[in-house]
Design an enzyme around this catalytic site. Structure first.
Site, mmCIF file in Angstrom:
data_model
loop_
_atom_site.group_PDB
_atom_site.id
_atom_site.type_symbol
_atom_site.label_atom_id
_atom_site.label_comp_id
_atom_site.label_asym_id
_atom_site.label_seq_id
_atom_site.Cartn_x
_atom_site.Cartn_y
_atom_site.Cartn_z
ATOM 1 N N GLU A 47 0.829 -1.202 0.000
ATOM 2 C CA GLU A 47 0.000 0.000 0.000
ATOM 3 C C GLU A 47 0.864 1.253 0.000
ATOM 4 O OE1 GLU A 47 -3.343 -2.374 2.658
ATOM 5 O OE2 GLU A 47 -2.509 -0.533 3.460
ATOM 6 N N CYS A 60 3.493 8.398 0.751
ATOM 7 C CA CYS A 60 4.091 7.518 1.755
ATOM 8 C C CYS A 60 4.295 6.139 1.114
ATOM 9 C CB CYS A 60 3.154 7.452 2.958
ATOM 10 S SG CYS A 60 3.734 6.364 4.256
ATOM 11 N N CYS A 67 6.649 -6.683 7.523
ATOM 12 C CA CYS A 67 7.782 -5.992 8.154
ATOM 13 C C CYS A 67 8.641 -6.980 8.922
ATOM 14 C CB CYS A 67 7.266 -4.906 9.107
ATOM 15 S SG CYS A 67 8.587 -3.874 9.787
ATOM 16 N N CYS A 71 6.802 -4.393 16.132
ATOM 17 C CA CYS A 71 6.270 -3.354 17.027
ATOM 18 C C CYS A 71 4.794 -3.649 17.298
ATOM 19 C CB CYS A 71 6.466 -1.976 16.407
ATOM 20 S SG CYS A 71 8.192 -1.689 15.943
ATOM 21 N N CYS A 74 1.671 -1.625 15.765
ATOM 22 C CA CYS A 74 1.629 -1.394 14.319
ATOM 23 C C CYS A 74 1.021 -2.612 13.616
ATOM 24 C CB CYS A 74 3.053 -1.143 13.819
ATOM 25 S SG CYS A 74 3.153 -0.926 12.041
ATOM 26 N N GLY A 116 6.764 -1.678 6.340
ATOM 27 C CA GLY A 116 8.143 -2.165 6.336
ATOM 28 C C GLY A 116 9.130 -1.298 7.072
ATOM 29 N N GLU A 117 10.302 -1.865 7.309
ATOM 30 C CA GLU A 117 11.408 -1.148 7.929
ATOM 31 C C GLU A 117 12.452 -0.891 6.833
ATOM 32 O OE1 GLU A 117 12.519 0.466 10.639
ATOM 33 O OE2 GLU A 117 14.359 0.623 9.504
ATOM 34 N N SER A 149 12.142 6.871 7.480
ATOM 35 C CA SER A 149 11.827 6.671 8.893
ATOM 36 C C SER A 149 12.246 5.262 9.310
ATOM 37 C CB SER A 149 10.326 6.861 9.098
ATOM 38 O OG SER A 149 9.970 6.557 10.427
ATOM 39 N N SER A 170 11.808 6.524 14.902
ATOM 40 C CA SER A 170 10.614 6.241 15.693
ATOM 41 C C SER A 170 11.048 5.853 17.094
ATOM 42 C CB SER A 170 9.820 5.107 15.057
ATOM 43 O OG SER A 170 9.442 5.486 13.761
ATOM 44 N N LEU A 171 11.025 6.819 17.990
ATOM 45 C CA LEU A 171 11.529 6.607 19.345
ATOM 46 C C LEU A 171 10.481 5.866 20.177
ATOM 47 C CD1 LEU A 171 14.072 7.252 20.910
ATOM 48 C CD2 LEU A 171 13.059 9.432 21.542
ATOM 49 N N ASN A 172 9.333 6.486 20.307
ATOM 50 C CA ASN A 172 8.135 5.824 20.869
ATOM 51 C C ASN A 172 8.219 5.411 22.333
ATOM 52 O OD1 ASN A 172 7.138 6.105 18.333
ATOM 53 N ND2 ASN A 172 7.405 3.980 17.734
ATOM 54 N N CYS A 290 -0.763 6.245 9.808
ATOM 55 C CA CYS A 290 0.410 5.549 10.334
ATOM 56 C C CYS A 290 -0.007 4.307 11.104
ATOM 57 C CB CYS A 290 1.162 6.416 11.332
ATOM 58 S SG CYS A 290 1.877 7.872 10.657
#
Ligand code: SAH
Length: 312
Positions: A47, A60, A67, A71, A74, A116-117, A149, A170-172, A290
């Protein structure tokens, strides 16, 4: 291509082929955001999300099907990794969407923040960025308008600086314990201190700054103490903070904080002199915001709701 010799043409026709991505579905949100679903040659789906915002038109992009990471907040993370995208499949998302726009409307920004990463597929991402930014033969976009990101693959940040694109992390979470719980795979590989060290060592170009993304999860990481710890972690760096109130998806174990909590968090960060913005989550009604990209097979087990997590 009659400007090529017959031999080369023959060789090309046996060894190469020209293909393009075509969306199999386009969903349009009430706020103008559009989600494009593409089926790849092996029928796997990815997507891309087109986000119009004032003078910007941002796309995006996905970099993996599913992924590598896990996480817990997500949706894509719950799919597991089906496979890495090839460079042409990353570039193909840009070309396919641009082709559907009226000729006078151009994409202004790209964010590698979809499924994905990106740094777990760094070779293909690097090649895609080369094709997207090259002036003479590529798409010719400025690397300044591209943001990658990462969930925090600290040892690969150098590759982002070599690509010349902007870096978002992405600290989170603000403690290892919290990060282990929310982002287990990446947090175990790169504890918070190692990640922050790599961020501080990132060679920022003049007039650029790092972005720290912080998903706000009700009762998990949205307290005043979290905000204060966040300030301590990033203090002294040329950076801004993007706060993303959690976007819910079917079966999601977390909740979005109340608006007041989000504003209080923001004001603690900004009062310390660090710019903090609340990300407008666009496209939520089409599961295009997101953390809402991807699908789970009907039979997929949902990751159990963590004990400490309030579901009220
Ligand atoms: N793997 C990369 C890029 C994809 S995620 C990364 O982790 O940065 C893009 C952003 O969406 C990240 O900042 C991530 O933390 C955030 N995100 C993921 N799930 C979310 C959700 N359900 N609600 C809000 N933001 C989410």
């Amino acid at each position: 291509m009659t400007d090529l010799s017959k031999t080369v043409r023959l060789q090309l026709s046996s060894e190469a082929r020209i293909s393009a991505l075509t969306p199999t579905e386009v969903l349009t949100s009430d706020d103008g955001t559009q989600k494009f679903i593409f089926h790849l040659e092996d029928d796997k789906a990815i997507e891309s999300v087109l986000i119009p915002d004032e003078e910007r038109l941002t796309l995006c992009l996905s970099t993996q099907v599913g992924c590598t990471l896990d996480c817990t907040f997500c949706l894509t993370g719950r799919m597991g990794l089906l496979r890495n995208l090839k460079a042409h499949e990353i570039v193909g998302q840009v070309l396919a969407v641009q082709r559907r726009l009226p000729p006078e409307i151009r994409l202004t920004n790209l964010v590698l923040m979809g499924m994905g990463e990106p740094l777990a597929n760094a070779d293909a991402v690097e090649e895609a960025v080369r094709r997207l930014t090259n002036q003479p033969w590529g798409v010719g976009l400025s690397p300044r308008r591209i943001t990658l990101s990462t969930a925090g693959l600290a040892s690969r940040l150098k590759r982002v600086s070599a690509m010349g694109v902007n870096l978002a992390i992405s600290l989170n979470a603000t403690t290892n314990e919290q990060r282990n719980r929310l982002m287990p795979a990446v947090s175990k590989a790169y504890p918070l201190l190692a990640l922050m060290k790599a961020c501080r060592a990132f060679p920022l170009k003049p007039h650029r700054r790092l972005t720290f993304e912080y998903v706000l999860l009700r009762g998990e990481n949205d307290s005043e103490q979290d905000a204060t710890r966040l300030v301590k972690l990033v203090r002294g760096m040329r950076c801004k903070v993007n706060l993303i109130p959690f976007n819910e998806f079917p079966g999601s174990p977390f909740r979005r904080p109340a608006d007041g909590t989000v504003l209080r968090f923001q004001s603690i960060v900004t009062k310390s002199g660090i710019d903090a913005y609340i990300r407008k989550s666009k496209g939520r009604d089409i599961l295009g915001a997101c953390g809402q990209l991807g699908t789970l097979p009907e039979s997929a087990p949902l990751i159990p709701i963590p004990q400490h997590c309030s579901t009220a």
